[in-house]
Scaffold this motif. Structure first.
Motif, PDB file in Angstrom:
ATOM      1  N   LEU A  15      35.876  38.581  50.260  1.00  0.00           N
ATOM      2  CA  LEU A  15      35.521  39.346  49.070  1.00  0.00           C
ATOM      3  C   LEU A  15      36.549  39.093  47.988  1.00  0.00           C
ATOM      4  O   LEU A  15      37.623  38.519  48.235  1.00  0.00           O
ATOM      5  N   ASN A  16      36.193  39.515  46.791  1.00  0.00           N
ATOM      6  CA  ASN A  16      37.078  39.338  45.644  1.00  0.00           C
ATOM      7  C   ASN A  16      37.913  40.583  45.394  1.00  0.00           C
ATOM      8  O   ASN A  16      37.590  41.675  45.872  1.00  0.00           O
ATOM      9  N   GLU A  54      36.690  44.433  44.861  1.00  0.00           N
ATOM     10  CA  GLU A  54      35.432  44.725  45.562  1.00  0.00           C
ATOM     11  C   GLU A  54      35.702  45.676  46.724  1.00  0.00           C
ATOM     12  O   GLU A  54      36.810  45.754  47.255  1.00  0.00           O
ATOM     13  N   ASN A  55      34.664  46.407  47.125  1.00  0.00           N
ATOM     14  CA  ASN A  55      34.754  47.366  48.223  1.00  0.00           C
ATOM     15  C   ASN A  55      34.408  46.690  49.537  1.00  0.00           C
ATOM     16  O   ASN A  55      33.575  45.778  49.611  1.00  0.00           O
ATOM     17  N   LYS A 110      39.214  49.187  49.662  1.00  0.00           N
ATOM     18  CA  LYS A 110      39.090  48.465  48.406  1.00  0.00           C
ATOM     19  C   LYS A 110      40.118  47.341  48.408  1.00  0.00           C
ATOM     20  O   LYS A 110      41.272  47.525  48.775  1.00  0.00           O
ATOM     21  N   ASN A 168      39.310  36.931  41.525  1.00  0.00           N
ATOM     22  CA  ASN A 168      38.006  37.004  40.867  1.00  0.00           C
ATOM     23  C   ASN A 168      37.739  35.728  40.082  1.00  0.00           C
ATOM     24  O   ASN A 168      38.573  35.291  39.288  1.00  0.00           O
TER      25      ASN A 168
END
Length: 469
Positions: A43-44, A47-48, A126, A166
């Protein structure tokens, strides 16, 4: 509580082992697993992340679970916990998280839990910065529902989370959008009719499309108005009434619109309607029929005629009138199957009997000439009698009276004329019998006798006429 159970279990393990060895047969060691899902996630930043803790206990029921999970606080921030869908009935220690750990203890009431993927809790994090975060079990226990509190935990499987920078993707700006190419797996041919009133349409969405507009209806020039953003690539329509329709798709991009793509589809779910039907015998071995049908909206595809389940005739017209010839005697099954262009059909079936033909008896009427011969014979005799009387009378008058020769000649001429006419008539009547081959033997004898009488009469008349001279 689980800590107390652990101490009691350890303290009495030796004694319990002795008792089990003395009083019970050998017991197979059973195993349970604790693990997190997903076990690997990317994930970035920002992000959650949501993970779930599960337990598997396939061979033996469990009644208690406890664990502590650690996570790197610099990479992940604890957000919340959720007990929704958990197998735990009684929480000895409510789930809690923070400071790099998440822990809980709970009990599953009798008869316990047996199976796979028994959810315990959900944990939400998170992502804070790039890196690899290991979500590890620091400790854990799974106790069996055996009255002894046996720890049957065998494996604890950790999770790995990869956090990336990101990457902001610049929106694609295009100056042209292609016309949508629409395909239907349920109604692929735009010129055919289908008896399926549930239609599916698909198309590919190219890059640069932010919105798709759709519409279906009977107007081939209608503008799509139903918007889908983000764009979709397929659409299903259900319970469409019979008829012909157009499904329209248009792509919308940044300040640009594509041409409208249209796809025609045709639906007919109703069978043909029988308007007229007649079936009859035309003669002794021919069957005449007439069928008139109609179908809306697709029209008639064909009419098949079967006699005794054998295809005999076929047509594509909606009116079918014909004759089936050389049909054998007996009962026959006449069947007509009418198909429309949508694949719907109507069957009309009747039994018709071809009777045994009536044999014509030839009635032959034979002519009986017996009476004819008798009358002819009597007529000849009467004629001869009259002739004799007539000649005798005139002979006496000639002898006793001196009649002039001229008068005698006139009488002679008249007499000859009348006699010849009479003889000719008789000869004609008798000659008719020469042409009839169906005379009986008796009739033939009378016929020859009449001819002889006629010849004798002619000779006598000739003699009498000579005497007058």
């Amino acid at each position: 509580m689980l800590g107390v159970l652990e101490k009691n279990k350890i303290g009495g393990r030796a004694t319990l082992a002795i008792l089990i060895g003395l009083f019970l047969p050998l017991v197979k060691v059973l195993a349970a697993d604790l693990y997190v899902l997903p076990s690997n996630k990317s994930l970035n930043i920002g992000e959650n992340l949501s993970i779930a803790v599960y337990v598997d206990s396939l061979d033996q029921a469990l009644n208690a679970v406890s664990f502590t999970i650690s996570y790197p606080e610099d990479l992940l921030r604890f957000v919340s916990l959720s007990k929704t869908g958990s197998i735990i009935n009684l929480w000895v220690q409510e789930p809690k998280g923070g400071n790099g750990e998440v822990s809980t203890e709970g009990i599953v009431l009798n008869p316990g839990f047996t199976g796979s993927r028994g959810k315990i809790i959900n944990i939400n994090f998170k992502a804070l910065k790039p890196g690899t975060a290991n979500i590890k079990f620091a400790s854990g226990a799974v106790l069996a529902n055996d009255g002894l509190g046996t720890n049957i935990l065998k494996n604890m499987r950790d999770g790995i989370v990869t956090i990336k920078e990101n990457i902001i993707k610049e929106p694609t700006i295009v100056s042209y959008l292609p016309t949508p190419k629409i395909f239907s797996p349920t109604h692929p041919d735009q010129n055919k009719w289908y008896n399926n009133n549930n239609s599916m349409f698909e198309w590919q969405v190219p890059e640069g499309v932010s919105e798709v507009r759709l519409l279906y209806g009977k107007d081939p020039n209608a503008m799509p108005t139903v918007s889908y953003s983000p764009p979709i690539s397929k659409k299903e329509l259900k319970n469409i009434p019979d008829g012909s329709y157009y499904f329209s798709v248009q792509f919308i991009g940044e300040g640009i619109e594509s041409n409208i793509g249209r796809f025609k589809f045709n639906i007919d779910t109703q069978p043909p309607v029988l308007e007229e039907f007649s079936l009859s015998l035309q003669d002794s071995n021919s069957i005449k029929f007439k069928i008139k049908v109609k179908d809306e909206p697709s029209g008639i595809e064909k009419i098949d005629i079967y006699l005794d389940n054998n295809l005999t005739l076929t047509t594509s017209s909606d009116i079918f009138e014909d004759v089936i010839k050389n049909v054998s005697v007996g009962n026959h099954i006449f069947k007509a199957i009418i198909f429309d262009k949508g694949g719907n059909s109507l069957t009309k079936e009747e039994v018709i009997n071809v009777p045994q033909p009536i044999t014509k008896t030839e009635i032959v009427i034979q002519k009986d000439y017996t009476l004819y011969f008798i009358l002819a014979f009597i007529s000849i005799l009467i004629l001869l009698l009259i002739l004799v009387i007539y000649l005798t009378k005139h002979r006496v008058e000639i002898i006793h009276k001196e009649i002039k020769r001229e008068k005698i000649e006139k009488i002679k001429a008249d007499l000859k004329k009348h006699l010849k006419e009479t003889l000719q008539n008789l000869r004609h009547d008798i000659s008719l019998l020469d042409e009839d081959p169906k005379l009986s033997q008796k009739e033939k004898e009378l016929y020859h006798e009449a001819k002889n009488i006629l010849e004798e009469a002619e000779n006598k008349i000739e003699e009498k006429l000579k005497e007058l001279e």
